[in-house]
Write an enzyme that holds these catalytic residues in place. Structure first.
Site, mmCIF file in Angstrom:
data_model
loop_
_atom_site.group_PDB
_atom_site.id
_atom_site.type_symbol
_atom_site.label_atom_id
_atom_site.label_comp_id
_atom_site.label_asym_id
_atom_site.label_seq_id
_atom_site.Cartn_x
_atom_site.Cartn_y
_atom_site.Cartn_z
ATOM 1 N N HIS A 195 5.139 -15.510 -10.457
ATOM 2 C CA HIS A 195 5.221 -16.516 -11.542
ATOM 3 C C HIS A 195 4.354 -17.744 -11.245
ATOM 4 O O HIS A 195 4.667 -18.847 -11.693
ATOM 5 C CB HIS A 195 6.661 -16.971 -11.792
ATOM 6 C CG HIS A 195 7.656 -15.857 -11.874
ATOM 7 N ND1 HIS A 195 8.021 -15.271 -13.062
ATOM 8 C CD2 HIS A 195 8.334 -15.195 -10.903
ATOM 9 C CE1 HIS A 195 8.910 -14.304 -12.822
ATOM 10 N NE2 HIS A 195 9.105 -14.230 -11.516
ATOM 11 N N SER A 233 -22.607 -30.254 -12.342
ATOM 12 C CA SER A 233 -22.432 -30.755 -13.705
ATOM 13 C C SER A 233 -23.601 -31.668 -14.022
ATOM 14 O O SER A 233 -24.090 -32.388 -13.149
ATOM 15 C CB SER A 233 -21.119 -31.536 -13.783
ATOM 16 O OG SER A 233 -21.164 -32.453 -14.844
ATOM 17 N N LYS A 291 -19.376 -33.079 -9.141
ATOM 18 C CA LYS A 291 -18.827 -31.753 -9.444
ATOM 19 C C LYS A 291 -19.542 -30.610 -8.747
ATOM 20 O O LYS A 291 -20.763 -30.601 -8.610
ATOM 21 C CB LYS A 291 -18.906 -31.482 -10.970
ATOM 22 C CG LYS A 291 -17.956 -32.276 -11.807
ATOM 23 C CD LYS A 291 -16.482 -31.957 -11.582
ATOM 24 C CE LYS A 291 -16.080 -30.605 -12.092
ATOM 25 N NZ LYS A 291 -16.072 -30.546 -13.561
ATOM 26 N N GLU A 344 -16.021 -17.881 -13.112
ATOM 27 C CA GLU A 344 -15.698 -18.195 -14.509
ATOM 28 C C GLU A 344 -16.460 -17.274 -15.463
ATOM 29 O O GLU A 344 -15.909 -16.770 -16.442
ATOM 30 C CB GLU A 344 -16.063 -19.650 -14.823
ATOM 31 C CG GLU A 344 -15.143 -20.660 -14.194
ATOM 32 C CD GLU A 344 -15.590 -22.078 -14.503
ATOM 33 O OE1 GLU A 344 -14.857 -22.783 -15.202
ATOM 34 O OE2 GLU A 344 -16.686 -22.478 -14.055
#
Ligand code: ARG
Length: 461
Positions: A157, A278, A284, A291
């Protein structure tokens, strides 16, 4: 010969808009090496059974060689008016080999030709996919074997549950990709059947030797029913369902890499060379590879759904709808291979932050089950032990401590069975090492699994 091989009965020229709409050359050109190999085998077979002469076969094979070289070098000129790769090659053969080219299509139809091409294409691609899955499994075994001491929280979970070895977690993915590889190997068996010689749908009146053509094209068997052979795309649907499942595994793995590389988790660091930045936020470093892999999953599912839907309403035998099988199939093949390749490159460059993982495994009552097991070991029934530890957890939460940070007096309030040896029982190492049940996370088990995997991989390689 007229410009189109089929326009003998037509009195009007095809409208250019129709040509553009029906043309598949933009994508099926990719099948050319298979189309040419199939034609060469077909010529040799026709000569063997005496439908064409040996001399004609030699001329055709030579001509096909010239056309292939033009295609290989990118010198070949394509036109929408010639619809597909089959007609392009035949038309060009007429120019380079002369009238003998008009004999090439004897005892053959584009229906069995395209079925052959797609099977040969997918057979190659499936073998490459299997090879990449093998590399993926090796990468996982290597990262597992290289980090045998690393302990991390195991989750259910998405809540911390029990400590596990990081290697055990990696080997879980090894198992998934092993099954994937088996699935592709299994689907390859049914794919590896030669449809050529089925002609349009009913077979042919010529005395062809299908076994001989199959032998030339390295097919272990020929299709037993001509109608099935030209209309079957099961092999592609099977490939796509195996590809879909593989993408699920890649996507789940990617999801974990994304989570683990956040500052919230900090379990891993992706290498700079395999991350991106970024354009606005200078600090970043983004996990774009996992992804994008996760993001690409949908298009492979989409390809499977496209083919299932494409085929579900088709009466026997060949229907032009089936031309629509190629783009989704090609896209899925390329996508899966690209996702596997990039992972094979990226995985060895992952830095595993062992300390952060261990800390996370020590906070959040991951030893509660083990404390209950301890009480069971001293005679308490499990349900009672569960309730007793539940009370201890509530108390520990109240005082802001972990179970193993409570002192013996505090612990004894929950059961007189608790002794000093509980503390040793609750260390992360002991918790892991006690899980010796088959398939459990004990170091001994995981080491054995890695060793066996290493053996299996070196046998198959
Ligand atoms: N481009 C066609 C396809 O991909 C080849 C077969 C065409 N057959 C036909 N009878 N028009 O399916």
């Amino acid at each position: 010969m007229t410009e189109k091989p089929w326009d003998g009965r037509f009195s009007e020229k095809t409208d250019a808009r129709v040509e553009a709409f029906t043309s598949s050359i933009a994508y099926d050109r990719r099948l050319y090496p298979y189309d040419i190999a199939g034609s060469i085998a077909h010529c040799k077979m026709l000569a063997k059974v005496g439908v064409i002469t040996d001399d004609e076969a030699v001329q055709l094979v030579e001509g096909l060689g010239i056309v292939k070289r033009e295609l290989d070098r990118g010198e070949f000129v394509f036109h929408d008016s010639l619809e597909d790769i089959h007609m392009h090659i035949e038309a060009r053969l007429l120019q380079v080999a002369g009238r003998v080219a008009q004999k090439l299509h004897t005892a053959r139809s584009r229906n069995d030709q395209v079925a052959l091409d797609v099977r040969m294409f997918l057979r190659d691609e499936t073998r490459q996919t299997i090879d990449l899955l093998q590399q993926m499994r090796s990468a996982l075994v290597d990262i597992a074997g290289g980090h045998l001491d690393v302990v991390m929280p195991g989750y259910t979970h998405t809540q911390r549950a029990q400590p596990v070895l990081f290697a055990h977690h990696m080997m879980a993915y090894y198992e998934m990709f092993t099954r994937d590889q088996d699935r592709f190997a299994d689907c390859l068996k049914r794919m590896d059947v030669m449809p050529l010689g089925s002609a349009a749908l009913a077979g042919t009146t010529y005395p062809i030797d299908r076994d001989y053509a199959a032998q030339l094209l390295d097919f272990p068997s020929v299709s037993p029913n001509s109608m099935d052979a030209v209309s079957d795309r099961d092999f592609a649907m099977e490939f796509l369902s195996a590809a879909g499942i593989s993408m699920v595994h890649l996507s789940r793995f990617s999801e974990e890499l994304v989570l683990w590389s956040t500052s919230e988790f900090g379990f891993i660091t992706l290498s700079d060379a395999f991350s991106t930045g970024s354009s606005i936020m200078p600090q970043k470093k983004n996990p774009d590879i996992p992804e994008i892999v996760r993001g690409k999953t949908g298009r492979v599912f989409g390809a499977l759904v496209s083919l299932l839907t494409l085929m579900k309403g088709l009466p026997m035998a060949y229907n032009r709808d089936m031309q629509e099988d190629k783009e989704p199939l090609f896209d899925a093949v390329d996508t899966l291979k690209a996702c596997l390749s990039i992972n094979v490159q990226m995985i060895p460059r992952i830095t595993v932050n062992a300390e952060t993982m261990r800390k996370a495994a020590s906070v959040g009552f991951l030893n509660a089950t083990d404390m209950a097991d301890y009480l069971v070991g001293r005679g308490m029934p499990f349900r009672k032990a569960h309730a007793c530890v539940g009370n201890a957890v509530a108390y520990a939460l109240d005082v802001g401590k972990e179970l193993d940070q409570l002192n013996l007096a505090e612990l004894k309030q929950f059961s007189p069975l608790i002794k000093d040896d509980l503390f040793d029982h609750l260390t992360v190492e002991h918790m892991i090492d006690r899980r010796k049940s088959r398939g459990g996370t004990s170091r001994e088990n995981v080491e054995r699994a890695i060793l066996e995997a290493g053996k299996v991989l070196s046998e198959k390689a």
